[in-house]
Design a protein around this motif. Structure first.
Motif, PDB file in Angstrom:
ATOM      1  N   MET A  69       0.839  -1.197   0.000  1.00 40.56           N
ATOM      2  CA  MET A  69       0.000   0.000   0.000  1.00 40.56           C
ATOM      3  C   MET A  69       0.878   1.253   0.000  1.00 40.56           C
ATOM      4  N   ASN A  70       0.546   2.211  -0.881  1.00 39.12           N
ATOM      5  CA  ASN A  70       1.325   3.446  -0.946  1.00 39.12           C
ATOM      6  C   ASN A  70       0.897   4.391   0.161  1.00 39.12           C
ATOM      7  N   HIS A  71       1.865   4.933   0.869  1.00 42.06           N
ATOM      8  CA  HIS A  71       1.578   5.883   1.943  1.00 42.06           C
ATOM      9  C   HIS A  71       1.869   7.296   1.444  1.00 42.06           C
ATOM     10  N   TYR A  72       0.934   8.195   1.703  1.00 45.82           N
ATOM     11  CA  TYR A  72       1.083   9.580   1.230  1.00 45.82           C
ATOM     12  C   TYR A  72       2.158  10.290   2.041  1.00 45.82           C
ATOM     13  N   LYS A  73       2.962  11.124   1.353  1.00 44.19           N
ATOM     14  CA  LYS A  73       4.025  11.869   2.028  1.00 44.19           C
ATOM     15  C   LYS A  73       3.749  13.362   1.921  1.00 44.19           C
ATOM     16  N   SER A  74       4.116  14.084   2.934  1.00 43.81           N
ATOM     17  CA  SER A  74       3.999  15.552   2.870  1.00 43.81           C
ATOM     18  C   SER A  74       5.058  16.166   3.773  1.00 43.81           C
ATOM     19  N   GLY A  75       5.618  17.283   3.304  1.00 40.83           N
ATOM     20  CA  GLY A  75       6.656  17.922   4.108  1.00 40.83           C
ATOM     21  C   GLY A  75       7.194  19.174   3.463  1.00 40.83           C
ATOM     22  N   PHE A  76       8.186  19.740   4.142  1.00 40.73           N
ATOM     23  CA  PHE A  76       8.715  21.050   3.775  1.00 40.73           C
ATOM     24  C   PHE A  76      10.145  20.938   3.256  1.00 40.73           C
ATOM     25  N   ALA A  77      10.409  21.645   2.137  1.00 43.19           N
ATOM     26  CA  ALA A  77      11.747  21.662   1.542  1.00 43.19           C
ATOM     27  C   ALA A  77      12.212  23.106   1.396  1.00 43.19           C
ATOM     28  N   ALA A  78      13.303  23.451   2.072  1.00 43.18           N
ATOM     29  CA  ALA A  78      13.872  24.800   1.939  1.00 43.18           C
ATOM     30  C   ALA A  78      14.797  24.818   0.728  1.00 43.18           C
ATOM     31  N   VAL A  79      14.634  25.813  -0.127  1.00 40.19           N
ATOM     32  CA  VAL A  79      15.487  25.962  -1.309  1.00 40.19           C
ATOM     33  C   VAL A  79      16.413  27.146  -1.065  1.00 40.19           C
ATOM     34  N   ILE A  80      17.710  26.866  -0.973  1.00 46.10           N
ATOM     35  CA  ILE A  80      18.667  27.929  -0.672  1.00 46.10           C
ATOM     36  C   ILE A  80      19.753  27.968  -1.742  1.00 46.10           C
ATOM     37  N   GLY A  81      20.516  29.046  -1.740  1.00 46.50           N
ATOM     38  CA  GLY A  81      21.601  29.175  -2.704  1.00 46.50           C
ATOM     39  C   GLY A  81      22.018  30.627  -2.810  1.00 46.50           C
ATOM     40  N   ARG A  82      23.085  30.833  -3.533  1.00 46.91           N
ATOM     41  CA  ARG A  82      23.558  32.198  -3.764  1.00 46.91           C
ATOM     42  C   ARG A  82      22.556  32.960  -4.611  1.00 46.91           C
ATOM     43  N   PRO A  83      22.563  34.298  -4.514  1.00 41.23           N
ATOM     44  CA  PRO A  83      21.716  35.066  -5.417  1.00 41.23           C
ATOM     45  C   PRO A  83      21.968  34.664  -6.874  1.00 41.23           C
ATOM     46  N   ASN A  84      20.910  34.550  -7.631  1.00 43.71           N
ATOM     47  CA  ASN A  84      21.011  34.256  -9.066  1.00 43.71           C
ATOM     48  C   ASN A  84      21.425  32.816  -9.387  1.00 43.71           C
ATOM     49  N   ALA A  85      21.279  31.913  -8.405  1.00 44.06           N
ATOM     50  CA  ALA A  85      21.597  30.499  -8.687  1.00 44.06           C
ATOM     51  C   ALA A  85      20.471  29.821  -9.458  1.00 44.06           C
ATOM     52  N   GLY A  86      19.291  30.451  -9.454  1.00 48.53           N
ATOM     53  CA  GLY A  86      18.151  29.892 -10.189  1.00 48.53           C
ATOM     54  C   GLY A  86      17.100  29.263  -9.306  1.00 48.53           C
ATOM     55  N   LYS A  87      17.053  29.656  -8.012  1.00 51.75           N
ATOM     56  CA  LYS A  87      16.109  29.064  -7.067  1.00 51.75           C
ATOM     57  C   LYS A  87      14.654  29.315  -7.474  1.00 51.75           C
ATOM     58  N   SER A  88      14.331  30.565  -7.783  1.00 56.26           N
ATOM     59  CA  SER A  88      12.948  30.901  -8.120  1.00 56.26           C
ATOM     60  C   SER A  88      12.527  30.273  -9.443  1.00 56.26           C
ATOM     61  N   THR A  89      13.444  30.245 -10.413  1.00 54.57           N
ATOM     62  CA  THR A  89      13.159  29.591 -11.699  1.00 54.57           C
ATOM     63  C   THR A  89      12.850  28.117 -11.466  1.00 54.57           C
ATOM     64  N   LEU A  90      13.619  27.490 -10.580  1.00 54.06           N
ATOM     65  CA  LEU A  90      13.413  26.078 -10.257  1.00 54.06           C
ATOM     66  C   LEU A  90      12.036  25.856  -9.635  1.00 54.06           C
ATOM     67  N   ILE A  91      11.684  26.664  -8.656  1.00 55.61           N
ATOM     68  CA  ILE A  91      10.398  26.475  -7.972  1.00 55.61           C
ATOM     69  C   ILE A  91       9.229  26.707  -8.930  1.00 55.61           C
ATOM     70  N   ASN A  92       9.315  27.756  -9.742  1.00 54.86           N
ATOM     71  CA  ASN A  92       8.246  28.002 -10.714  1.00 54.86           C
ATOM     72  C   ASN A  92       8.095  26.825 -11.676  1.00 54.86           C
ATOM     73  N   ALA A  93       9.222  26.242 -12.090  1.00 51.98           N
ATOM     74  CA  ALA A  93       9.181  25.101 -13.012  1.00 51.98           C
ATOM     75  C   ALA A  93       8.557  23.876 -12.336  1.00 51.98           C
TER      76      ALA A  93
END
Length: 298
Positions: free
Chosen positions: A1-25
């Motif tokens: 049986m598949n168990h549902y997962k849920s949780g929090f992932a912090a996305v960090i990095g230097r300015p202009n590393a592409g964090k926001s582009t990654l999240i939007n994608a």
């Protein structure tokens, strides 16, 4: 049986590393502000991805940098705070840039972290495979990463692989947010960010961090279209002239580009009423930071 997962992932990095582009994608919708100017994300923004087997709540954080004013201190605090109380950290690095002081600083911060850290090596579409491998090897020596995933956020390469790695480290649990919810931010704040993004795209280097946007009014009118009145704040009169442009040309372009994104967000025709005002040294005024939703009290 598949168990549902849920949780929090912090996305960090230097300015202009592409964090926001990654999240939007990953989310498949534009929530986080994107710009080629560093340090454009100012607050922690929750972005929610709901799938059949998991719900991942991403914290998009300001790029790590040394604060120069109260706004900078707030941004740094938001980033460091995001490393605690999450289930997994995703450290995004730019494969086209050499590892520098910024990355070393983040690695030092990660020493205090007690959850798994994934390394996302971004912008691999700009390099040949044989150029990517030494970069991955150099980072692998610096920290005991739970996984290293080469990706391209912009070209949407290997994002499924990164998601699979993130899900491995999420606990079993119920959905925290409704299935159709993609952010915890109010529409007003997202609209302000979309306007600010266009201002950053179209103005010179001396402007970006002196720009704030306040949404004074959002009204749905009788025909179903939406009236939005927004004020772009700058710190000096000379900056005001730059944002407005010759005979208002630049401001009209900012408005046209922002309106297109806002119409996509709201699913309605939008009339965007844009103004530019000067508020001297607002980045160092606690009252202004509170008004723009950027207070260090958050």
């Amino acid at each position: 049986m598949n168990h549902y997962k849920s949780g929090f992932a912090a996305v960090i990095g230097r300015p202009n590393a592409g964090k926001s582009t990654l999240i939007n994608a990953l989310i498949g919708q534009k929530i986080a502000i994107m710009s080629d100017k560093p340090q454009t994300t100012r607050s922690r923004i929750l972005c929610i991805l709901t799938q059949e087997d998991a719900q991942v709540i991403f914290l998009d954080t300001p790029g790590v940098h040394k604060p120069k004013h109260k706004l900078g201190s707030h941004m740094a605090k938001a980033t460091e705070g995001a490393l605690h109380g999450v289930d997994v950290v995703v450290f995004v690095v730019d494969a086209t840039e050499k590892m520098g002081a910024g990355e070393q600083y983040i690695l030092k911060q990660l020493e205090k972290v007690r959850v798994p850290v994934l390394l996302a090596v971004n912008k691999i579409d700009l390099l040949r495979r044989e150029e990517t491998l030494p970069i991955i090897a150099s980072y692998a020596k610096t920290y005991d990463f739970a996984g290293i995933v080469p990706i391209s956020a912009r070209a949407e390469e290997n994002l499924a692989g990164l998601l699979d790695e993130i899900k491995k480290h999420l606990p079993e649990g119920p959905r925290y947010y409704p299935e159709d919810m993609v952010t915890d931010q109010p529409e007003r704040l997202i609209i302000a960010e979309l306007v600010r993004e266009k201002a950053l795209e179209l103005t010179r280097d001396e402007i970006p961090h002196a720009v704030a946007v306040d949404i004074e009014e959002i009204t749905t009118r009788a025909k179903g279209d939406v009236y939005v009145r927004a004020v772009i704040y700058v710190e000096r009169e000379s900056q005001k002239g730059i944002v407005i442009g010759a005979r208002g040309a630049l401001l009209r372009t900012i408005g046209a580009r922002a309106r297109a994104d806002i119409e996509t967000l709201l699913g309605a025709k939008v009339y965007l009423d844009l103004w530019v005002k000067t508020r001297r040294d607002w980045r160092n005024r606690e009252s202004a930071l509170r008004e723009f939703g950027l207070s260090g009290d958050d």
